[in-house]
Scaffold this motif. Structure first.
Motif, PDB file in Angstrom:
ATOM      1  N   ASP A 138     -24.102  12.010  20.081  1.00 36.08           N
ATOM      2  CA  ASP A 138     -25.271  12.784  20.478  1.00 36.08           C
ATOM      3  C   ASP A 138     -24.900  13.714  21.630  1.00 36.08           C
ATOM      4  O   ASP A 138     -23.838  13.590  22.252  1.00 36.08           O
ATOM      5  CB  ASP A 138     -26.448  11.876  20.839  1.00 36.08           C
ATOM      6  CG  ASP A 138     -26.147  10.948  21.996  1.00 36.08           C
ATOM      7  OD1 ASP A 138     -25.715  11.440  23.057  1.00 36.08           O
ATOM      8  OD2 ASP A 138     -26.342   9.737  21.841  1.00 36.08           O
ATOM      9  N   ALA A 139     -25.782  14.646  21.915  1.00 36.87           N
ATOM     10  CA  ALA A 139     -25.510  15.680  22.921  1.00 36.87           C
ATOM     11  C   ALA A 139     -25.271  15.086  24.306  1.00 36.87           C
ATOM     12  O   ALA A 139     -24.401  15.553  25.048  1.00 36.87           O
ATOM     13  CB  ALA A 139     -26.660  16.687  22.961  1.00 36.87           C
ATOM     14  N   THR A 140     -26.010  14.044  24.667  1.00 38.08           N
ATOM     15  CA  THR A 140     -25.851  13.434  25.986  1.00 38.08           C
ATOM     16  C   THR A 140     -24.470  12.808  26.136  1.00 38.08           C
ATOM     17  O   THR A 140     -23.796  13.004  27.153  1.00 38.08           O
ATOM     18  CB  THR A 140     -26.950  12.377  26.225  1.00 38.08           C
ATOM     19  OG1 THR A 140     -28.222  13.014  26.152  1.00 38.08           O
ATOM     20  CG2 THR A 140     -26.793  11.714  27.579  1.00 38.08           C
ATOM     21  N   THR A 141     -24.044  12.073  25.132  1.00 40.82           N
ATOM     22  CA  THR A 141     -22.723  11.451  25.177  1.00 40.82           C
ATOM     23  C   THR A 141     -21.630  12.507  25.234  1.00 40.82           C
ATOM     24  O   THR A 141     -20.652  12.365  25.972  1.00 40.82           O
ATOM     25  CB  THR A 141     -22.523  10.538  23.955  1.00 40.82           C
ATOM     26  OG1 THR A 141     -23.565   9.562  23.932  1.00 40.82           O
ATOM     27  CG2 THR A 141     -21.178   9.842  23.991  1.00 40.82           C
TER      28      THR A 141
ATOM     29  N   ARG B 298     -21.911  15.519  26.534  1.00 35.57           N
ATOM     30  CA  ARG B 298     -21.917  16.087  27.887  1.00 35.57           C
ATOM     31  C   ARG B 298     -21.248  15.153  28.886  1.00 35.57           C
ATOM     32  O   ARG B 298     -20.483  15.597  29.749  1.00 35.57           O
ATOM     33  CB  ARG B 298     -23.342  16.422  28.328  1.00 35.57           C
ATOM     34  CG  ARG B 298     -23.883  17.708  27.720  1.00 35.57           C
ATOM     35  CD  ARG B 298     -25.160  18.163  28.399  1.00 35.57           C
ATOM     36  NE  ARG B 298     -26.224  17.177  28.324  1.00 35.57           N
ATOM     37  CZ  ARG B 298     -27.095  17.071  27.319  1.00 35.57           C
ATOM     38  NH1 ARG B 298     -27.026  17.903  26.301  1.00 35.57           N
ATOM     39  NH2 ARG B 298     -28.027  16.158  27.344  1.00 35.57           N
ATOM     40  N   VAL B 299     -21.513  13.868  28.796  1.00 37.41           N
ATOM     41  CA  VAL B 299     -20.883  12.898  29.694  1.00 37.41           C
ATOM     42  C   VAL B 299     -19.370  12.902  29.488  1.00 37.41           C
ATOM     43  O   VAL B 299     -18.601  12.881  30.451  1.00 37.41           O
ATOM     44  CB  VAL B 299     -21.470  11.483  29.472  1.00 37.41           C
ATOM     45  CG1 VAL B 299     -20.642  10.422  30.167  1.00 37.41           C
ATOM     46  CG2 VAL B 299     -22.911  11.428  29.927  1.00 37.41           C
TER      47      VAL B 299
END
Length: 67
Positions: free
Chosen positions: A33-36, A38-39
């Motif tokens: 997903d986008a959050t992972t 970005r992290v």
């Protein structure tokens, strides 16, 4: 080196660069997903900055200067 200098050597730099390559491969080949994502990219930014510092330190210790 003084007691406050980091203990960076070629092996530590190699380990950092290998870690960067592993993170890049995971980001490229693993659905996330986008959050992972970005992290993971933020981790690459931190690790890349540290690898650059390590390389500059090793170069200076060996009497070289960045070009």
């Amino acid at each position: 080196m003084t007691g406050k200098d980091p203990d960076w050597d070629w092996e530590a730099l190699f380990d950092r660069l290998t870690s960067l390559a592993t993170i890049a491969h995971i980001i490229d080949s693993t659905p996330m997903d986008a959050t992972t994502r970005r992290v993971s990219l933020a981790r690459m930014v931190r690790d890349t900055a540290e690898a650059s510092q390590m390389a500059a330190f090793i170069l200076a210790r060996e009497g070289g200067e960045p070009s």
